[in-house]
Motif scaffolding. Structure first.
Motif, PDB file in Angstrom:
ATOM      1  N   ASP A 146     -10.283  51.515   4.321  1.00 29.76           N
ATOM      2  CA  ASP A 146     -10.009  52.799   3.669  1.00 29.76           C
ATOM      3  C   ASP A 146     -10.627  52.732   2.270  1.00 29.76           C
ATOM      4  OD1 ASP A 146      -9.097  55.116   2.543  1.00 29.76           O
ATOM      5  OD2 ASP A 146      -6.981  54.778   3.000  1.00 29.76           O
ATOM      6  N   THR A 147     -11.837  53.263   2.125  1.00 34.49           N
ATOM      7  CA  THR A 147     -12.557  53.147   0.859  1.00 34.49           C
ATOM      8  C   THR A 147     -11.952  53.987  -0.264  1.00 34.49           C
ATOM      9  OG1 THR A 147     -14.121  54.862   1.597  1.00 34.49           O
ATOM     10  CG2 THR A 147     -14.736  52.561   1.980  1.00 34.49           C
ATOM     11  N   ARG A 148     -10.918  54.782   0.056  1.00 29.11           N
ATOM     12  CA  ARG A 148     -10.230  55.523  -1.003  1.00 29.11           C
ATOM     13  C   ARG A 148      -9.375  54.575  -1.836  1.00 29.11           C
ATOM     14  NH1 ARG A 148      -7.283  59.830   2.715  1.00 29.11           N
ATOM     15  NH2 ARG A 148      -6.938  57.839   3.811  1.00 29.11           N
ATOM     16  N   LYS A 149      -9.099  53.393  -1.277  1.00 31.45           N
ATOM     17  CA  LYS A 149      -8.311  52.394  -1.989  1.00 31.45           C
ATOM     18  C   LYS A 149      -9.252  51.424  -2.695  1.00 31.45           C
ATOM     19  CE  LYS A 149      -4.528  52.666   1.371  1.00 31.45           C
ATOM     20  NZ  LYS A 149      -3.712  51.936   2.371  1.00 31.45           N
ATOM     21  N   ASN A 150      -9.005  51.202  -3.970  1.00 26.52           N
ATOM     22  CA  ASN A 150      -9.888  50.351  -4.770  1.00 26.52           C
ATOM     23  C   ASN A 150     -10.048  48.946  -4.213  1.00 26.52           C
ATOM     24  OD1 ASN A 150     -10.488  52.344  -6.663  1.00 26.52           O
ATOM     25  ND2 ASN A 150      -8.733  51.821  -7.973  1.00 26.52           N
ATOM     26  N   ASP A 151      -8.981  48.426  -3.603  1.00 20.57           N
ATOM     27  CA  ASP A 151      -9.056  47.054  -3.097  1.00 20.57           C
ATOM     28  C   ASP A 151      -9.695  46.971  -1.707  1.00 20.57           C
ATOM     29  OD1 ASP A 151      -7.037  48.229  -1.674  1.00 20.57           O
ATOM     30  OD2 ASP A 151      -5.520  46.677  -2.075  1.00 20.57           O
ATOM     31  N   GLN A 152     -10.194  48.103  -1.196  1.00 19.68           N
ATOM     32  CA  GLN A 152     -10.874  48.072   0.096  1.00 19.68           C
ATOM     33  C   GLN A 152     -12.324  48.576  -0.011  1.00 19.68           C
ATOM     34  OE1 GLN A 152      -8.851  49.330   3.662  1.00 19.68           O
ATOM     35  NE2 GLN A 152      -6.830  48.898   2.797  1.00 19.68           N
ATOM     36  N   GLN A 153     -12.852  48.554  -1.207  1.00 18.95           N
ATOM     37  CA  GLN A 153     -14.256  48.918  -1.416  1.00 18.95           C
ATOM     38  C   GLN A 153     -15.102  47.654  -1.331  1.00 18.95           C
ATOM     39  OE1 GLN A 153     -14.612  51.177  -5.039  1.00 18.95           O
ATOM     40  NE2 GLN A 153     -13.223  52.770  -4.341  1.00 18.95           N
ATOM     41  N   ILE A 154     -16.009  47.635  -0.385  1.00 22.34           N
ATOM     42  CA  ILE A 154     -16.829  46.442  -0.153  1.00 22.34           C
ATOM     43  C   ILE A 154     -18.228  46.647  -0.711  1.00 22.34           C
ATOM     44  CG2 ILE A 154     -17.867  44.987   1.627  1.00 22.34           C
ATOM     45  CD1 ILE A 154     -15.416  45.494   3.338  1.00 22.34           C
ATOM     46  N   ARG A 155     -18.623  45.736  -1.589  1.00 23.56           N
ATOM     47  CA  ARG A 155     -19.946  45.811  -2.194  1.00 23.56           C
ATOM     48  C   ARG A 155     -20.374  44.424  -2.650  1.00 23.56           C
ATOM     49  NH1 ARG A 155     -21.752  49.804  -7.193  1.00 23.56           N
ATOM     50  NH2 ARG A 155     -23.986  49.342  -7.101  1.00 23.56           N
ATOM     51  N   GLY A 156     -21.634  44.108  -2.480  1.00 22.60           N
ATOM     52  CA  GLY A 156     -22.117  42.811  -2.917  1.00 22.60           C
ATOM     53  C   GLY A 156     -23.588  42.634  -2.608  1.00 22.60           C
ATOM     54  N   PRO A 196     -11.022  42.945   3.214  1.00 25.87           N
ATOM     55  CA  PRO A 196      -9.923  43.092   2.245  1.00 25.87           C
ATOM     56  C   PRO A 196      -8.601  42.623   2.866  1.00 25.87           C
ATOM     57  CG  PRO A 196     -11.228  45.106   2.416  1.00 25.87           C
ATOM     58  CD  PRO A 196     -11.621  44.240   3.569  1.00 25.87           C
ATOM     59  N   ALA A 197      -7.779  41.973   2.062  1.00 23.10           N
ATOM     60  CA  ALA A 197      -6.487  41.462   2.549  1.00 23.10           C
ATOM     61  C   ALA A 197      -5.577  42.596   2.989  1.00 23.10           C
ATOM     62  CB  ALA A 197      -5.821  40.641   1.461  1.00 23.10           C
ATOM     63  N   THR A 198      -5.800  43.785   2.427  1.00 25.46           N
ATOM     64  CA  THR A 198      -4.928  44.918   2.736  1.00 25.46           C
ATOM     65  C   THR A 198      -5.423  45.763   3.913  1.00 25.46           C
ATOM     66  OG1 THR A 198      -6.101  46.238   1.077  1.00 25.46           O
ATOM     67  CG2 THR A 198      -4.087  45.123   0.373  1.00 25.46           C
ATOM     68  N   ALA A 199      -6.598  45.422   4.453  1.00 28.30           N
ATOM     69  CA  ALA A 199      -7.132  46.189   5.590  1.00 28.30           C
ATOM     70  C   ALA A 199      -6.291  45.922   6.832  1.00 28.30           C
ATOM     71  CB  ALA A 199      -8.581  45.807   5.849  1.00 28.30           C
ATOM     72  N   LYS A 200      -5.914  46.997   7.522  1.00 27.86           N
ATOM     73  CA  LYS A 200      -5.067  46.863   8.709  1.00 27.86           C
ATOM     74  C   LYS A 200      -5.856  47.208   9.973  1.00 27.86           C
ATOM     75  CE  LYS A 200      -0.867  48.018   6.124  1.00 27.86           C
ATOM     76  NZ  LYS A 200       0.288  48.951   6.004  1.00 27.86           N
ATOM     77  N   GLY A 201      -5.431  46.647  11.095  1.00 28.63           N
ATOM     78  CA  GLY A 201      -6.083  46.941  12.374  1.00 28.63           C
ATOM     79  C   GLY A 201      -7.410  46.215  12.512  1.00 28.63           C
ATOM     80  N   GLN A 202      -8.231  46.697  13.415  1.00 24.26           N
ATOM     81  CA  GLN A 202      -9.516  46.072  13.689  1.00 24.26           C
ATOM     82  C   GLN A 202     -10.457  46.258  12.504  1.00 24.26           C
ATOM     83  OE1 GLN A 202     -11.413  47.546  17.227  1.00 24.26           O
ATOM     84  NE2 GLN A 202     -13.110  46.090  17.125  1.00 24.26           N
ATOM     85  N   TYR A 203     -11.026  45.162  12.032  1.00 23.52           N
ATOM     86  CA  TYR A 203     -11.893  45.226  10.848  1.00 23.52           C
ATOM     87  C   TYR A 203     -13.315  45.644  11.228  1.00 23.52           C
ATOM     88  CZ  TYR A 203     -14.565  43.507   6.790  1.00 23.52           C
ATOM     89  OH  TYR A 203     -15.426  43.394   5.727  1.00 23.52           O
ATOM     90  N   VAL A 204     -13.988  44.852  12.074  1.00 23.26           N
ATOM     91  CA  VAL A 204     -15.345  45.203  12.513  1.00 23.26           C
ATOM     92  C   VAL A 204     -15.217  46.058  13.772  1.00 23.26           C
ATOM     93  CG1 VAL A 204     -17.584  44.351  13.309  1.00 23.26           C
ATOM     94  CG2 VAL A 204     -16.327  43.104  11.537  1.00 23.26           C
ATOM     95  N   LYS A 205     -15.379  47.355  13.629  1.00 25.09           N
ATOM     96  CA  LYS A 205     -15.204  48.272  14.756  1.00 25.09           C
ATOM     97  C   LYS A 205     -16.467  48.428  15.586  1.00 25.09           C
ATOM     98  CE  LYS A 205     -11.396  51.104  13.067  1.00 25.09           C
ATOM     99  NZ  LYS A 205     -10.907  52.490  12.884  1.00 25.09           N
ATOM    100  N   ASN A 206     -17.614  48.347  14.936  1.00 27.14           N
ATOM    101  CA  ASN A 206     -18.870  48.541  15.664  1.00 27.14           C
ATOM    102  C   ASN A 206     -20.007  47.895  14.892  1.00 27.14           C
ATOM    103  OD1 ASN A 206     -20.363  49.823  17.894  1.00 27.14           O
ATOM    104  ND2 ASN A 206     -21.310  51.026  16.271  1.00 27.14           N
TER     105      ASN A 206
END
Length: 229
Positions: free
Chosen positions: A51-61, A201-211
């Motif tokens: 959920d990229t609306r949450k700051n701790d679930q924004q992935i960038r690098g 992210p530690a707070t991500a719930k459910g399946q992480y890699v969906k596709n």
């Protein structure tokens, strides 16, 4: 919806859209069905359960691919004094400060990556509206805001790629060219896959890699069985 070309439709017929291929099969098939008349880029796409609306679930690098991308990156460095000299010695294509800000404001964009020393970010910040939408704004998370300009330039020239999840949780990353042999593409693919998996992210719930899928510049996407990575 835009009409697909006959070449694309013919290529798509060779791909089973209901099947998830092993990574080896997927890379080979994506290359096989490529119909571009140039050395097309091979790209991987991820759909993540975040959920990229949450700051701790924004992935960038960023990560340096072991076999590069097959593309020569033009590097612009914002630096002054000794750091500007260091950037020139390291092989930066363009080096400057306020003069480069004015040049970009005038519509110049003949570069692929921007690096800046921290003291230059006040100047570079004025370009946020033009560099931001193009994904060119320097950022500490991707190693492009740094005092170690030599390291930054060396990594970019060696094949460093950046990744960032969009609002829908999708990530697109180039892993090479169709002319690369399969082994090099697979090594690059596994390198970016490991980085993205570790970035969960530690707070991500459910399946992480969906596709996961692999495609070429104009070719159809080929679904990849993530477990084969």
């Amino acid at each position: 919806m835009a009409k697909k070309s006959k070449k694309f439709q013919d290529a798509a017929k060779k791909v089973d859209s209901t099947k998830s291929y092993s990574v080896e099969e997927a890379v080979a098939l994506a290359k096989e069905v490529d119909f571009a008349k140039f050395d097309a880029t091979v790209e991987v796409a991820y759909r993540l359960g975040i959920d990229t609306r949450k700051n701790d679930q924004q992935i960038r690098g960023a990560v340096v691919l072991p076999n590069g991308t097959g593309k020569t990156q033009r590097v612009l460095v914002f630096a002054k004094g000794e750091k500007a000299k260091e950037a020139e010695a390291a092989g930066a294509d363009y080096v400057g400060d306020a003069d480069m800000v004015q040049k970009i404001q005038g519509g110049w964009f003949d570069f692929d990556v921007v690096v800046a020393t921290p003291d230059m970010m006040g100047e570079v910040g004025r370009l946020g509206r033009v560099l931001g939408p193009k994904g060119l704004m320097p950022n500490p998370k991707t190693g492009t805001v740094t005092m170690d300009v030599t390291k930054a330039i060396d990594e970019i020239k060696a094949g460093k790629v950046t990744y960032r999840a969009d609002k829908a949780g999708n990530i697109h990353v180039p892993i090479g060219k169709v002319s690369f042999d399969d082994a090099k593409l697979l090594e690059n693919f596994r390198t970016i896959h490991d980085v993205i998996v570790k970035a969960k992210p530690a707070t991500a719930k459910g399946q992480y890699v969906k596709n996961v899928s692999v495609t070429t510049t104009f070719g159809p996407g080929v679904k990849v069985d993530a477990s084969s990575l």
